[in-house]
Structures are given as structure tokens and as C-alpha cells.
Design a protein around this motif. Structure first.
Motif, PDB file in Angstrom:
ATOM      1  N   CYS A  17       0.859  -1.188   0.000  1.00 17.85           N
ATOM      2  CA  CYS A  17       0.000   0.000   0.000  1.00 17.85           C
ATOM      3  C   CYS A  17       0.895   1.239   0.000  1.00 17.85           C
ATOM      4  O   CYS A  17       2.123   1.142   0.009  1.00 17.85           O
ATOM      5  CB  CYS A  17      -0.932  -0.021   1.217  1.00 17.85           C
ATOM      6  N   HIS A  18       0.284   2.421   0.007  1.00 20.97           N
ATOM      7  CA  HIS A  18       1.039   3.677  -0.022  1.00 20.97           C
ATOM      8  C   HIS A  18       1.815   3.902   1.277  1.00 20.97           C
ATOM      9  O   HIS A  18       2.738   4.716   1.313  1.00 20.97           O
ATOM     10  CB  HIS A  18       0.091   4.852  -0.289  1.00 20.97           C
ATOM     11  N   ALA A  23      -0.205  -5.185   1.583  1.00 17.52           N
ATOM     12  CA  ALA A  23      -1.654  -4.992   1.533  1.00 17.52           C
ATOM     13  C   ALA A  23      -2.356  -6.312   1.857  1.00 17.52           C
ATOM     14  O   ALA A  23      -1.852  -7.391   1.580  1.00 17.52           O
ATOM     15  CB  ALA A  23      -2.072  -4.499   0.159  1.00 17.52           C
ATOM     16  N   LEU A  24      -3.552  -6.203   2.466  1.00 16.03           N
ATOM     17  CA  LEU A  24      -4.372  -7.387   2.732  1.00 16.03           C
ATOM     18  C   LEU A  24      -5.003  -7.851   1.434  1.00 16.03           C
ATOM     19  O   LEU A  24      -5.416  -7.038   0.607  1.00 16.03           O
ATOM     20  CB  LEU A  24      -5.479  -7.040   3.731  1.00 16.03           C
ATOM     21  N   ASN A  25      -5.110  -9.159   1.248  1.00 13.94           N
ATOM     22  CA  ASN A  25      -5.777  -9.727   0.078  1.00 13.94           C
ATOM     23  C   ASN A  25      -7.085 -10.331   0.575  1.00 13.94           C
ATOM     24  O   ASN A  25      -7.082 -11.325   1.279  1.00 13.94           O
ATOM     25  CB  ASN A  25      -4.888 -10.787  -0.577  1.00 13.94           C
ATOM     26  N   LEU A  26      -8.213  -9.699   0.239  1.00 13.45           N
ATOM     27  CA  LEU A  26      -9.518 -10.082   0.767  1.00 13.45           C
ATOM     28  C   LEU A  26     -10.471 -10.479  -0.351  1.00 13.45           C
ATOM     29  O   LEU A  26     -10.165 -10.300  -1.531  1.00 13.45           O
ATOM     30  CB  LEU A  26     -10.101  -8.912   1.569  1.00 13.45           C
ATOM     31  N   THR A  27     -11.648 -10.985   0.026  1.00 12.91           N
ATOM     32  CA  THR A  27     -12.678 -11.376  -0.924  1.00 12.91           C
ATOM     33  C   THR A  27     -13.912 -10.520  -0.713  1.00 12.91           C
ATOM     34  O   THR A  27     -14.380 -10.369   0.415  1.00 12.91           O
ATOM     35  CB  THR A  27     -13.050 -12.857  -0.723  1.00 12.91           C
ATOM     36  N   LYS A  40      -6.168  -4.163  -0.044  1.00 13.64           N
ATOM     37  CA  LYS A  40      -6.415  -2.896   0.656  1.00 13.64           C
ATOM     38  C   LYS A  40      -5.380  -2.703   1.745  1.00 13.64           C
ATOM     39  O   LYS A  40      -4.763  -3.662   2.195  1.00 13.64           O
ATOM     40  CB  LYS A  40      -7.837  -2.832   1.203  1.00 13.64           C
ATOM     41  N   CYS A  41      -5.230  -1.465   2.144  1.00 16.62           N
ATOM     42  CA  CYS A  41      -4.288  -1.115   3.206  1.00 16.62           C
ATOM     43  C   CYS A  41      -4.676  -1.860   4.484  1.00 16.62           C
ATOM     44  O   CYS A  41      -5.850  -1.931   4.828  1.00 16.62           O
ATOM     45  CB  CYS A  41      -4.327   0.399   3.439  1.00 16.62           C
ATOM     46  N   PRO A  42      -3.680  -2.429   5.213  1.00 12.97           N
ATOM     47  CA  PRO A  42      -3.997  -3.200   6.416  1.00 12.97           C
ATOM     48  C   PRO A  42      -4.356  -2.349   7.637  1.00 12.97           C
ATOM     49  O   PRO A  42      -4.862  -2.878   8.617  1.00 12.97           O
ATOM     50  CB  PRO A  42      -2.716  -3.994   6.668  1.00 12.97           C
ATOM     51  N   GLU A  53      -7.347  -1.941  -4.433  1.00 14.50           N
ATOM     52  CA  GLU A  53      -7.190  -2.343  -5.825  1.00 14.50           C
ATOM     53  C   GLU A  53      -7.765  -3.749  -6.019  1.00 14.50           C
ATOM     54  O   GLU A  53      -7.581  -4.625  -5.181  1.00 14.50           O
ATOM     55  CB  GLU A  53      -5.690  -2.348  -6.169  1.00 14.50           C
ATOM     56  N   TRP A  54      -8.472  -3.945  -7.155  1.00 21.07           N
ATOM     57  CA  TRP A  54      -8.951  -5.287  -7.493  1.00 21.07           C
ATOM     58  C   TRP A  54      -7.767  -6.157  -7.860  1.00 21.07           C
ATOM     59  O   TRP A  54      -6.824  -5.694  -8.498  1.00 21.07           O
ATOM     60  CB  TRP A  54      -9.905  -5.258  -8.693  1.00 21.07           C
ATOM     61  N   GLN A  55      -7.807  -7.436  -7.484  1.00 17.30           N
ATOM     62  CA  GLN A  55      -6.754  -8.365  -7.881  1.00 17.30           C
ATOM     63  C   GLN A  55      -6.898  -8.685  -9.368  1.00 17.30           C
ATOM     64  O   GLN A  55      -5.910  -8.759 -10.082  1.00 17.30           O
ATOM     65  CB  GLN A  55      -6.838  -9.663  -7.062  1.00 17.30           C
ATOM     66  N   ASP A  56      -8.128  -8.888  -9.821  1.00 19.85           N
ATOM     67  CA  ASP A  56      -8.361  -9.139 -11.249  1.00 19.85           C
ATOM     68  C   ASP A  56      -9.012  -7.894 -11.849  1.00 19.85           C
ATOM     69  O   ASP A  56      -9.579  -7.085 -11.162  1.00 19.85           O
ATOM     70  CB  ASP A  56      -9.255 -10.372 -11.451  1.00 19.85           C
TER      71      ASP A  56
END
Length: 148
Positions: A17-18, A23-27, A40-42, A53-56
Motif C-alpha cells: 500500500c502507499h 496490503a491485505l488480500n480479501l474477498t 487494501k491497506c492493512p 485495488e482489485w486483484q483481477d
């Protein structure tokens, strides 16, 4: 896969993240983006840098989203039903435990009564043995006297 391959895959898909943190990878579970992965920022919202940001880059087809959300709804209903049944079973177990405790107390009471009866019978037997012994002794004395 070797450990170095896994590490390199994690690095390939990892985002910072900035703030410079991983960054956390969530669903996502919204109606329009069900099962889409995002970063997203943790940090908590108040101190977050706002990175998201979207992963895909593409959305799922509308039919897939509908099916996923329908299945998620059914799963939620089943979880509620399972919890309801679990509460019923827990209540049944408690009632059964309570019944067993009552039966146990009744059995202790009956056992105490029976023990009291046994003690009385033992006292009566002891008295009868004493009477029989004395009777036998008197009989022997009587027979000895008659024989003389």
C-alpha cells in the motif's frame, strides 16, 4: 513446488500500500462483486492510506454472480437452522442431565432406606442368635441335670 517457487509466487502477487506495508488480500461479498479478490491497506480506516485495488481486472458474468449470491444465501439460512438445532439439542441434553440427577438422588434415598432396613435385620439376627445360644445352653444344663 519448491519453497523458493512459492516465495516467488507470493512476491509476484503481493502488493504494497502507499504506507509501504503488505496490503491485505480479501474477498468481496457484495451483489455485484461476489467472490472477487481485492487488495487494501492493512491499517484501520481512520489511519489508512486509502490504498485499494482489485486483484483481477474483470467482473464475473452476471449469471455467475447470481448463482454465487444464491448459494451464499442458502448457506446463511442453513447456518441459522444449524444453530437453532444445536440450541434444541443442547436443551435436550440439559433436560436429560437434570433427569439423571433426579434419578440419582432418588436412588441414593432408596439406597439409604434399604441400608437402614439391613441394619435393623442385622440387629434382629444378632438378638435371635443370642436367644438361640442361651436356649441351647439352658437345654444342655437341663439335660445334664436330668442325667445326674
Amino acid at each position: 513446488m519448491s519453497e523458493s517457487s512459492i516465495d516467488s509466487l507470493e512476491k509476484l502477487y503481493a502488493r504494497r500500500c502507499h504506507c509501504g506495508l503488505n496490503a491485505l488480500n480479501l474477498t468481496a461479498w457484495t451483489d455485484l462483486n461476489a467472490r472477487r479478490r481485492f487488495y487494501k491497506c492493512p491499517r484501520p480506516k481512520v489511519t489508512s492510506c486509502g490504498y485499494w485495488e482489485w486483484q483481477d481486472k474483470q467482473q464475473l458474468p452476471p449469471r455467475a454472480v447470481t448463482v454465487i449470491m444464491d448459494l451464499k444465501g442458502k448457506l446463511d439460512v442453513m447456518k441459522v437452522e444449524r444453530n437453532k438445532l444445536k440450541r434444541i439439542v443442547d436443551g435436550m441434553e440439559k433436560a436429560e442431565r437434570d433427569n439423571l440427577e433426579i434419578l440419582f438422588e432418588e436412588m441414593k434415598f432408596i439406597s439409604a432406606q434399604e441400608a437402614g432396613k439391613v441394619m435393623l435385620l442385622e440387629k434382629k439376627i444378632k438378638k435371635l442368635k443370642t436367644i438361640i445360644f442361651i436356649s441351647c445352653a439352658l437345654f444342655v444344663v437341663f439335660v445334664v441335670r436330668i442325667m445326674k
